[in-house]
Scaffold this active site. Structure first.
Site, mmCIF file in Angstrom:
data_model
loop_
_atom_site.group_PDB
_atom_site.id
_atom_site.type_symbol
_atom_site.label_atom_id
_atom_site.label_comp_id
_atom_site.label_asym_id
_atom_site.label_seq_id
_atom_site.Cartn_x
_atom_site.Cartn_y
_atom_site.Cartn_z
ATOM 1 C CD GLU A 1 27.530 19.625 54.188
ATOM 2 O OE1 GLU A 1 28.421 18.835 53.733
ATOM 3 O OE2 GLU A 1 26.850 20.441 53.551
ATOM 4 C CB SER B 1 44.086 74.153 80.362
ATOM 5 O OG SER B 1 44.815 75.387 79.666
#
Length: 702
Positions: free
Chosen positions: A147, A413
């Protein structure tokens, strides 16, 4: 002649006096005869004219050079004026330099599993900031090589780099290279937008110069590495390393560092998650540049080229994101507002999380359509409340709603254990007999699932076979309020309505709270507080929160725990959950099915894990008769088999090992062995009637 008289010598130079004599004025100018005028010109003109010609050539040359210098100076002056004007214009559109500071980015949260592996990251910037000194030296060098090779030579803007990029662009007839330095890229990432305009570029240059003046090269490089975008939502080198390689940037290999450095040019196009070939080609270019610039040894480069980096499979849409969302909500409760990067260590076991996700997804994919089930949730924790796995839906990519935490549904239940525990705590035992027969409560006629009645049954048989009428009778016998108090004590936190239908689980609860309410049965009767966060620390390692391990105290008597475990163990032996499959382990649990088959549940546990499964539809529409003993039990069995691999079997509290009941399976339909009545317990004949008492005493029927 008069002109001759006018001639005179001055020093070494000859001159001529062209003043007219009186004779000439009177007689007029001399006649220009052919011979006379020619002689006159020949004698008087030649030397002065030649000398004058030489002077003219030199003067013209000097004049041209002077004009070039003059106009060059003028143009340079105007160029300086224009440059100053541009800088002034840019400065007007920037914040005041004296108040311009590095913007504080939103904090990031790194979420780790129980084994230290990364589960997820949260926050706009992704990974936590990593100090430059903690990175391998080849990580920043890789970025410099590709870069900004003159990073340590320029002062924010690199004219040579710009010229090199322009030449490359012209030769390739396109924007093939960029001339921005690392400092310029940082300025853009920190302060500017991504628009490509001359004004934005000018601002970028000014800010780059300011950054170079304000910060050292090392500080600029560290800021850059922790802010640059790497694609796939990863900001910063730590987030990218975790995202693509499943490791911290501190442990990156050279090949991995080169691949990350190569992404900066075009992160969306080169992300190795969807373009592995392009990312590898770019990484090879980075390695070549590092070798050329002597930023990496030849041997190391050869090794990296021979063993290129490979990205791990993305988990951005996995079920672990339900956990991450829950963690983000919970972390605010444990440390409050935070403005720094943090690392959250959780109790989630990645292997169990994967097993839970797979069990739920596979069963729903195979049988979900057949039974009209669109969604599900699974929660698993240790008996002391440490959450090991949590799946909030069949697909996080399709729906981020966390049904394990936020969905409130009727447990059916699966709520009955609180009814039966209330009965035991009021003096009944698992062998107490109650009538399974028609019952009417203010016009309400609760019925069993198969619309059949078994007559006199023990509490163990009633719970194992999920007989609704017995549960309603017990609730009426001791009062709905007593049942609700029991549920709250064990860990239910949702609002429960104190009516007779509470016996059948008509009040809504979440999967997490229902599973945590079963945990006291698995741990011997102690309260639990379900939790997923074990520790929170700052990016610098400072501990911000650590979970205390203090016990919350006993909430259920050990003998009643043993009774409940024996009763719910029978549910897996001969009752509604008899299809549960967990070889070698003593397990217990309870199924649940809500009205019109809208919800199907199973919560089961061993001495090692407590796990619950919910299935249904988000719009609360009925399923095609999906029941708790069907798909939920199948999902639970698949998960629990994975969760118990390699773990030595252990008995449930009070079941087996000299406890109240034996863990050995009993023949289907057989009643468990009778236990002596608790001290002060109410005689069974008081609740079962004389006929039940006679049958019990004479024939031992249950």
């Amino acid at each position: 002649m008069a002109w001759r008289n006018g001639r005179k010598r001055t020093g070494d130079a000859e001159g001529f006096d062209f003043r007219v004599s009186p004779d000439d004025r009177v007689g007029g100018p001399p006649k220009k005869g052919r011979d006379g005028s020619r002689r006159l010109r020949e004698e008087a003109s030649p030397r002065p004219k030649k000398k004058k010609a030489r002077r003219g050539t030199r003067g013209k040359s000097r004049s041209r050079i002077g004009r070039v210098i003059y106009w060059g100076a003028v143009l340079a002056l105007w160029a300086v004026i224009c440059a100053i004007g541009v800088l002034v214009w840019v400065g007007i559109h920037l914040p005041p330099i004296q108040s311009l500071e590095i913007p504080k980015r939103p904090p990031s949260v790194l979420i780790l599993g129980a084994n230290g592996a990364t589960l997820a990251t949260r926050g706009d910037m992704g990974g936590a900031a990593v100090p430059l000194r903690e990175l391998p030296d080849y990580v920043p060098k890789a970025f410099i090589a590709i870069e900004d090779r003159r990073f340590y030579s320029h002062h924010g803007v690199d004219p040579l780099g710009i010229m090199r990029a322009l030449v490359a662009d012209v030769l390739r007839r396109g924007a093939s290279q960029g001339g921005s330095t690392i400092t310029q890229q940082l300025a853009k990432n920190l302060f500017l937008t991504q628009e490509r305009t001359i004004s934005r570029k000018a601002q970028e240059v000014v800010l780059a110069l300011w950054l170079e003046h304000k910060f050292s090269k090392a500080q600029i490089l560290e800021l850059y590495l922790n802010r640059v975008y790497f694609g796939s939502g990863a900001y910063g080198v730590e987030a990218a390393a975790q995202r693509y390689f499943g490791k911290s940037a501190r442990h990156l290999a050279l090949a991995e560092a080169a691949m990350l450095a190569g992404l900066v040019q075009s992160p969306s196009r080169l992300a190795p998650s969807h373009n592995p070939d392009g990312a590898e080609r770019r990484a090879r270019l980075v390695l070549a540049d590092m070798a050329e610039q002597k930023l990496a040894g030849e041997d190391a480069v050869h090794v990296a080229l021979a063993h290129p980096a490979h990205a791990i499979k993305a988990a951005t849409a996995g079920s672990v994101n339900y956990v991450a969302d829950w963690v983000m909500d919970a972390v605010n409760d444990v440390i409050g507002r935070f403005d720094e990067d943090i690392v959250v260590e959780t109790s989630i076991d990645p292997a169990l999380q994967t097993a839970a996700e797979r069990a739920l997804a596979d069963v729903l994919a195979q049988k979900g359509d057949k039974f009209g089930v669109g969604e599900g949730a699974l929660v698993a924790m240790t008996p002391d409340g440490v959450v090991r796995a949590l799946v909030g839906g069949k697909s996080y990519a399709e729906s981020q709603f966390n049904r394990a935490i936020a969905a409130k549904r009727q447990p059916g239940s699966a709520f009955k254990p609180f009814v039966y525990l209330t009965a035991l705590e009021h003096g009944l035992t698992p062998d107490t007999v109650r009538e399974d027969g028609p019952i009417v409560v203010r016009g309400w006629k609760p019925e069993n699932y198969e619309h059949e009645y078994m007559g006199p049954v023990t509490l163990t048989q009633a719970l194992a076979n999920s007989l609704n009428t017995v549960s309603v009778r017990l609730t009426l016998e001791f009062g709905p309020a007593a049942v609700i108090r029991t549920a709250y004590r064990l860990g239910i936190s949702s609002l429960l309505e104190p009516n007779a239908s509470i016996a059948l689980g008509t009040s809504e609860v979440s999967p997490l709270e229902l599973v945590s309410a079963y945990a006291p049965f698995a741990n011997g009767g102690f309260a639990v507080a379900p939790h997923v966060i074990e520790r929170v620390r700052g990016a610098d390692g400072k501990t911000l929160y650590a979970r205390a391990t203090q016990a919350l105290g006993r909430i259920v008597d050990a003998r009643h725990v043993a009774m409940m475990n024996g009763m719910m163990h029978e549910t897996l032996v001969s009752g509604t959950a008899r299809h549960a499959d967990l070889p070698g382990w003593a397990a217990a649990g309870k199924t649940g099915t809500s009205q019109d088959f809208r919800d199907a549940w199973f919560v089961g546990y061993t001495a090692h894990l407590v796990a619950g499964v919910w299935l249904g539809n988000d719009d609360n529409s009925p399923t095609r008769k999906a029941v708790g003993g069907g798909l939920p039990v199948e999902i639970w069995s698949r998960f629990m088999k994975a969760g118990h691999q390699g773990v030595a079997p252990a008995a449930l509290p009070g079941v087996g090992g000299g406890g109240w009941l034996s863990a050995a399976p009993q023949p289907q339909g057989a009643a468990p062995a009778r236990a002596p009545a608790a001290a002060g317990a109410r005689p069974q004949s008081d609740h079962g009637g004389l006929d039940f008492w006679l049958l019990d005493r004479l024939f031992g029927r249950r």
